[in-house]
Write an enzyme that holds these catalytic residues in place. Structure first.
Site, PDB file in Angstrom:
ATOM      1  N   ASN A 111       4.907   2.378  11.196  1.00 33.83           N
ATOM      2  CA  ASN A 111       5.403   3.060  10.010  1.00 33.83           C
ATOM      3  C   ASN A 111       6.923   2.854   9.920  1.00 33.83           C
ATOM      4  O   ASN A 111       7.656   3.225  10.840  1.00 33.83           O
ATOM      5  CB  ASN A 111       5.061   4.551  10.150  1.00 33.83           C
ATOM      6  N   CYS A 154       9.336  -0.544  -6.845  1.00 30.86           N
ATOM      7  CA  CYS A 154       8.398  -1.109  -7.829  1.00 30.86           C
ATOM      8  C   CYS A 154       7.611   0.009  -8.498  1.00 30.86           C
ATOM      9  O   CYS A 154       6.575  -0.222  -9.104  1.00 30.86           O
ATOM     10  CB  CYS A 154       7.458  -2.118  -7.167  1.00 30.86           C
TER      11      CYS A 154
HETATM   12  N1  SAH Z   1       8.061  -7.358   0.796  1.00 30.73           N
HETATM   13  C1  SAH Z   1       6.710  -7.860   0.610  1.00 30.73           C
HETATM   14  C2  SAH Z   1       5.832  -6.954  -0.188  1.00 30.73           C
HETATM   15  C3  SAH Z   1       5.717  -5.539   0.330  1.00 30.73           C
HETATM   16  S1  SAH Z   1       4.258  -4.760  -0.143  1.00 30.73           S
HETATM   17  C4  SAH Z   1       6.779  -9.248  -0.011  1.00 30.73           C
HETATM   18  O1  SAH Z   1       7.792  -9.585  -0.627  1.00 30.73           O
HETATM   19  O2  SAH Z   1       5.799  -9.975   0.091  1.00 30.73           O
HETATM   20  C5  SAH Z   1       4.309  -3.296   0.735  1.00 30.73           C
HETATM   21  C6  SAH Z   1       3.960  -3.438   2.204  1.00 30.73           C
HETATM   22  O3  SAH Z   1       4.279  -2.193   2.801  1.00 30.73           O
HETATM   23  C7  SAH Z   1       2.496  -3.682   2.549  1.00 30.73           C
HETATM   24  O4  SAH Z   1       2.396  -4.806   3.364  1.00 30.73           O
HETATM   25  C8  SAH Z   1       2.041  -2.438   3.335  1.00 30.73           C
HETATM   26  O5  SAH Z   1       1.211  -2.760   4.431  1.00 30.73           O
HETATM   27  C9  SAH Z   1       3.351  -1.920   3.830  1.00 30.73           C
HETATM   28  N2  SAH Z   1       3.463  -0.473   4.066  1.00 30.73           N
HETATM   29  C10 SAH Z   1       3.117   0.532   3.243  1.00 30.73           C
HETATM   30  N3  SAH Z   1       3.528   1.720   3.742  1.00 30.73           N
HETATM   31  C11 SAH Z   1       4.155   1.443   4.913  1.00 30.73           C
HETATM   32  C12 SAH Z   1       4.812   2.230   5.890  1.00 30.73           C
HETATM   33  N4  SAH Z   1       4.934   3.553   5.741  1.00 30.73           N
HETATM   34  N5  SAH Z   1       5.348   1.613   6.948  1.00 30.73           N
HETATM   35  C13 SAH Z   1       5.250   0.264   7.081  1.00 30.73           C
HETATM   36  N6  SAH Z   1       4.663  -0.527   6.188  1.00 30.73           N
HETATM   37  C14 SAH Z   1       4.113   0.049   5.120  1.00 30.73           C
END
Ligand code: SAH
Length: 404
Positions: free
Chosen positions: A287, A348
């Protein structure tokens, strides 16, 4: 009189309450339930209806969503335009031509071909990944015309493999179940896309959204030009979009954090695919909120931090809770940033405006007791256009902040 009766019988209509025609006159394509005075002709879900003002003026031709708060979405502002298979073929051809005119094909074989309302096709999302099209039908109207849309897509693009990712929560609001799977053609054993000189494998079946974040394409280039010899922290790294660009830009080291082991595995594969040494990346599964706290407590420092979290607030109703999460994570990032370092911070969330987002980051900077200059304002790539009359189409905002 007889003719009029026949017309009234055949044409299904929505009549608005007095004074509620304004937004449609300004070509905003949504009709909210609260604006509807009456519905005649008993249209079923997704059926085409004419939208009339209280005084009977024709305003637009729309798809009907009996269960959604957005009761209708306008397909066309032209009273002479019929909504049929050729309508969808025309709109899709226009959207594909627009991407061609942007010159995107010279740069990449992955792009958004149809972006809903912004391309005159509410509820329809189409992304191209090399030889595969991924379709999302978000509304009853899109659902009703799905076959016609798929046939037009294949005809116009010449791409015969169509996969559906209609597994998004908003379909519940329309009374539609989630649905995924191959619609036409077949999926190649692996889908590899390129952006300029970089390549990425995309998993369209289980990936986030339709598989890859093409909306961040330009912003990844920004990162690439600003990371040389620097130590980079990529938070919410997913399949390594920013991580790979940072390596391409000469980053000394990248620490990439995501809670999804599956995503990080694909990210590591994408690093290898582009022939970067795996030694330059440290993967941290966990996380982001707790990983960052732990790194802060250990006194870790980074020259560049990227924060690209998931949609904390899909609508304005969740904005308050979301702003706390944004502030929290930006505060942590700013504390770990070296002086002169850069924070690439994104939201986003449709429910968080650019102004609100900037205020939240400013609040984080104040709590972190640091001064920050915004050196660039970022947004979504040009294959995600925004209609001037439909600002809801603008969802991605980013700030490049320099810690002074
Ligand atoms: N930066 C990426 C897109 C991010 S999408 C790109 O450019 O391709 C959001 C991501 O956040 C997902 O992979 C999801 O697994 C992750 N995610 C969501 N909540 C999270 C958290 N609390 N801690 C870590 N990762 C998280």
């Amino acid at each position: 009189m007889v003719w009029l009766d026949l017309w009234a019988f055949h044409v299904k209509t929505i009549r608005l309450k007095p004074g509620r025609e304004k937004s449609l006159q300004h070509k905003h394509p949504w009709v909210f339930a609260g604006a509807v005075e009456s519905v005649s002709g008993m249209p079923s879900a997704g059926e085409t209806v004419d939208v009339l003002s209280a005084s009977g003026d024709w305003l637009g031709r729309a798809s009907y969503s009996p269960l959604s708060q957005i009761r209708a979405r306008v397909w066309t502002w032209n009273p002479d335009e019929v909504v049929d298979a050729t309508f969808f073929a025309r709109r899709i051809a226009g959207a594909v031509d627009m991407r061609r005119a942007l010159g995107l094909e010279a740069e990449t074989n992955a792009m958004r071909l149809v972006y809903g309302e912004s391309d005159g096709l509410p509820g329809v999302i189409v992304d191209r990944y090399a030889d595969v099209l991924v379709l999302q039908c978000l509304t009853a109207g899109a659902e009703r015309w799905r076959d016609e849309i798929v046939s037009a897509l294949i005809e116009i693009t010449g791409i015969e493999n169509v996969y559906e990712r209609s597994d998004v929560d908003v379909r519940h609001l329309e009374g539609l179940p989630k649905r995924c799977g191959l619609i036409r053609g077949k999926l190649p054993p692996e889908i590899v896309i390129h952006e300029g000189d970089l390549a990425f494998r995309v998993d369209v079946c289980i990936g986030q959204k339709t598989g890859f974040y093409m909306d961040q394409r330009r912003n990844r280039q920004w990162v690439r030009t600003m990371v040389n010899s620097r130590r980079v922290l990529d938070c919410f790294a997913y399949t390594g979009g920013f991580t790979v660009y940072a390596l391409a830009g000469g980053a000394a080291e990248v620490v990439s954090v995501d809670s999804s082991q599956q995503a990080l595995r694909l990210a590591a594969e994408n690093v290898q695919r582009n022939h970067f040494s795996p030694d330059r990346v440290q993967w941290r599964e966990g996380n982001v909120f707790s990983v960052l706290r732990e790194m802060r407590d250990r006194g870790q420092r980074f020259d560049v931090v990227i924060l690209d979290p998931p949609k904390f607030a899909p609508t304005a109703a969740q904005a308050h809770k979301a702003t706390r999460a944004y502030k929290d994570v930006n505060l942590l990032a700013l504390k770990m940033l070296s002086t002169g370092g850069l924070l690439f911070t994104f939201s986003c969330s449709g429910g968080v405006s650019a102004e609100l987002f900037q205020r939240v980051v400013a609040g984080a900077a104040q709590d972190a007791k640091v001064e920050v200059q915004v050196v660039a304002y970022l947004s979504q790539a040009s294959d995600h256009p925004v209609l001037l009359n439909f600002p809801e189409g603008a969802y991605l905002k980013g700030l490049v902040c320099r810690k002074m």
